[in-house]
Design a protein around this motif. Sequence first.
Motif, PDB file in Angstrom:
ATOM      1  N   ALA A 113       0.836  -1.209   0.000  1.00 16.51           N
ATOM      2  CA  ALA A 113       0.000   0.000   0.000  1.00 16.51           C
ATOM      3  C   ALA A 113       0.870   1.259   0.000  1.00 16.51           C
ATOM      4  CB  ALA A 113      -0.923  -0.006   1.218  1.00 16.51           C
ATOM      5  N   TYR A 114       1.931   1.242   0.819  1.00 19.25           N
ATOM      6  CA  TYR A 114       2.796   2.419   0.856  1.00 19.25           C
ATOM      7  C   TYR A 114       3.491   2.636  -0.479  1.00 19.25           C
ATOM      8  CZ  TYR A 114       6.399   5.747   1.944  1.00 19.25           C
ATOM      9  OH  TYR A 114       7.202   6.878   1.917  1.00 19.25           O
ATOM     10  N   THR A 115       3.971   1.569  -1.089  1.00 17.62           N
ATOM     11  CA  THR A 115       4.645   1.691  -2.390  1.00 17.62           C
ATOM     12  C   THR A 115       3.706   2.275  -3.438  1.00 17.62           C
ATOM     13  OG1 THR A 115       6.107  -0.180  -1.884  1.00 17.62           O
ATOM     14  CG2 THR A 115       5.847   0.418  -4.203  1.00 17.62           C
ATOM     15  N   ALA A 116       2.465   1.799  -3.452  1.00 11.66           N
ATOM     16  CA  ALA A 116       1.492   2.312  -4.417  1.00 11.66           C
ATOM     17  C   ALA A 116       1.196   3.791  -4.163  1.00 11.66           C
ATOM     18  CB  ALA A 116       0.201   1.496  -4.345  1.00 11.66           C
ATOM     19  N   ALA A 117       1.033   4.147  -2.869  1.00  7.77           N
ATOM     20  CA  ALA A 117       0.761   5.547  -2.526  1.00  7.77           C
ATOM     21  C   ALA A 117       1.933   6.436  -2.908  1.00  7.77           C
ATOM     22  CB  ALA A 117       0.459   5.667  -1.036  1.00  7.77           C
ATOM     23  N   ALA A 118       3.152   5.991  -2.592  1.00 13.23           N
ATOM     24  CA  ALA A 118       4.344   6.781  -2.919  1.00 13.23           C
ATOM     25  C   ALA A 118       4.479   6.964  -4.421  1.00 13.23           C
ATOM     26  CB  ALA A 118       5.584   6.099  -2.351  1.00 13.23           C
ATOM     27  N   ASP A 119       4.181   5.932  -5.188  1.00 16.27           N
ATOM     28  CA  ASP A 119       4.276   6.040  -6.649  1.00 16.27           C
ATOM     29  C   ASP A 119       3.330   7.108  -7.181  1.00 16.27           C
ATOM     30  OD1 ASP A 119       6.208   4.095  -6.731  1.00 16.27           O
ATOM     31  OD2 ASP A 119       4.848   2.473  -7.353  1.00 16.27           O
ATOM     32  N   ILE A 120       2.109   7.153  -6.644  1.00 19.72           N
ATOM     33  CA  ILE A 120       1.139   8.163  -7.080  1.00 19.72           C
ATOM     34  C   ILE A 120       1.634   9.556  -6.721  1.00 19.72           C
ATOM     35  CG2 ILE A 120      -1.188   9.076  -6.687  1.00 19.72           C
ATOM     36  CD1 ILE A 120      -2.111   6.180  -6.267  1.00 19.72           C
ATOM     37  N   MET A 121       2.148   9.727  -5.511  1.00 19.48           N
ATOM     38  CA  MET A 121       2.626  11.034  -5.070  1.00 19.48           C
ATOM     39  C   MET A 121       3.824  11.496  -5.893  1.00 19.48           C
ATOM     40  SD  MET A 121       2.158  10.415  -0.949  1.00 19.48           S
ATOM     41  CE  MET A 121       2.792  12.020  -0.444  1.00 19.48           C
ATOM     42  N   ILE A 122       4.755  10.595  -6.154  1.00 15.25           N
ATOM     43  CA  ILE A 122       5.936  10.946  -6.941  1.00 15.25           C
ATOM     44  C   ILE A 122       5.550  11.331  -8.362  1.00 15.25           C
ATOM     45  CG2 ILE A 122       8.048  10.014  -7.969  1.00 15.25           C
ATOM     46  CD1 ILE A 122       8.334   8.292  -5.409  1.00 15.25           C
ATOM     47  N   ALA A 123       4.679  10.552  -8.973  1.00 11.07           N
ATOM     48  CA  ALA A 123       4.252  10.840 -10.344  1.00 11.07           C
ATOM     49  C   ALA A 123       3.529  12.179 -10.424  1.00 11.07           C
ATOM     50  CB  ALA A 123       3.356   9.720 -10.859  1.00 11.07           C
ATOM     51  N   SER A 124       2.681  12.454  -9.432  1.00  7.75           N
ATOM     52  CA  SER A 124       1.946  13.714  -9.421  1.00  7.75           C
ATOM     53  C   SER A 124       2.896  14.897  -9.268  1.00  7.75           C
ATOM     54  CB  SER A 124       0.922  13.708  -8.285  1.00  7.75           C
ATOM     55  OG  SER A 124       0.205  14.927  -8.252  1.00  7.75           O
ATOM     56  N   ALA A 125       3.879  14.770  -8.380  1.00  7.64           N
ATOM     57  CA  ALA A 125       4.850  15.845  -8.189  1.00  7.64           C
ATOM     58  C   ALA A 125       5.666  16.079  -9.450  1.00  7.64           C
ATOM     59  CB  ALA A 125       5.765  15.509  -7.014  1.00  7.64           C
ATOM     60  N   GLU A 126       6.081  15.008 -10.109  1.00  9.46           N
ATOM     61  CA  GLU A 126       6.884  15.150 -11.323  1.00  9.46           C
ATOM     62  C   GLU A 126       6.078  15.816 -12.436  1.00  9.46           C
ATOM     63  OE1 GLU A 126       8.244  11.218 -12.127  1.00  9.46           O
ATOM     64  OE2 GLU A 126       9.995  11.387 -10.781  1.00  9.46           O
TER      65      GLU A 126
END
Length: 376
Positions: A113-126
């Motif tokens: 769950a954390y990996t999926a959440a982090a991926d969304i946050m990183i992609a959104s920031a980029e």
Amino acid sequence: MKESFAVIEPVADKAAAYFYGRLFAQNPHLRAMFPPAMDTQRDRLFGALTRIVWSLDSLDGLSSFLGRLGRDHRRYGVLPEHYTTVGDALLATVRRFAAEVWSPEVEAAWRAAYTAAADIMIASAEEDSRTSPAWWTAEVVGHELRTPDIAVITLRPDERLPYLPGQYVNVQTARWPRVWRPFSIANAPRRDNTLRLHVRAVPGGWVSTALVEHTRIGDTLTLGAPVGTMTPPSPGRDVLCVAGGTGLAPLKAIVEHVLASDSRPPRVRLLYGARTSRELYDLPDLMRMRSRVPRFEVVPVVSREPSYGGERGRLPEVVERLRPWAGHEVYVCGPDDMVEETILRLQRGGVPPADIHRDRPHVERPRGVCSHARST
């Protein structure tokens, strides 16, 4: 995940303190990214975790929330590599405080769950970094002390700051580095790119007090990206705005937008309340707007001044007294208890929840500033 998080919730303060203690002990350089006092930061951490864990069954809304969170983290200097470090500290915290239900399956669920959440946050920031800076700097070009504790501050950002009427920005002052607080923008977008904030100094509030008492013309503030889900009303619909204190700010922006967007704007009524007439700090400017646009009506409301000649009473009571409001788009901003009671009375008077707009930016404790987005 929900079962293990339910074990942690009763000891949230201890768990949050342990998380940050472990994070900073293993990565001392990260401490500089956080504010001097961590109380609010710990509250926000647990608030975000609570929303994520209990929203796992509603992935669309959760993805939107995580995307906003990722974009918001840009102003703190968060980089993709930081997410792994934070994830390790988070898993260690959950493992310690949910030991009674911990298992390899629980750990795998949290990690995934954390990996999926982090991926969304990183992609959104980029994605956001391709079109917007992480923050804006803005010069203070006007500072008017309207009451002993309320200032109207005019800013000129160094780059164009795109925003919608009703949104707010997070503000950082040089006096308190890494401490950000949200303030609603009090005007519709202008050609000269200036924007106004209405700031009340909150007792014990670091940023609000600095803005009201210590900020001067020529100073520089740092602004985060505009946020907030309130949007202007549909064309042609009559509008009711209910503003308590500095909750006026986003409503004034909405009113400016509505009145300027059509050659024959809809009828707009603003109920503007305070305890005494002296606290109606922006009334002269509102009356000037009223004189230029006959379809804009301003109703000042005072609750603690028996000799006042206009509308008297608490705002929710006056809203109910002046009904009906069915058929209006309604915007309500101000202290939380006023907002809640006003919405209750509006719904009781026949206004559908979908026509009532509000939002809840995090603000300096102990009191809220405004509520201004569509009810959910």
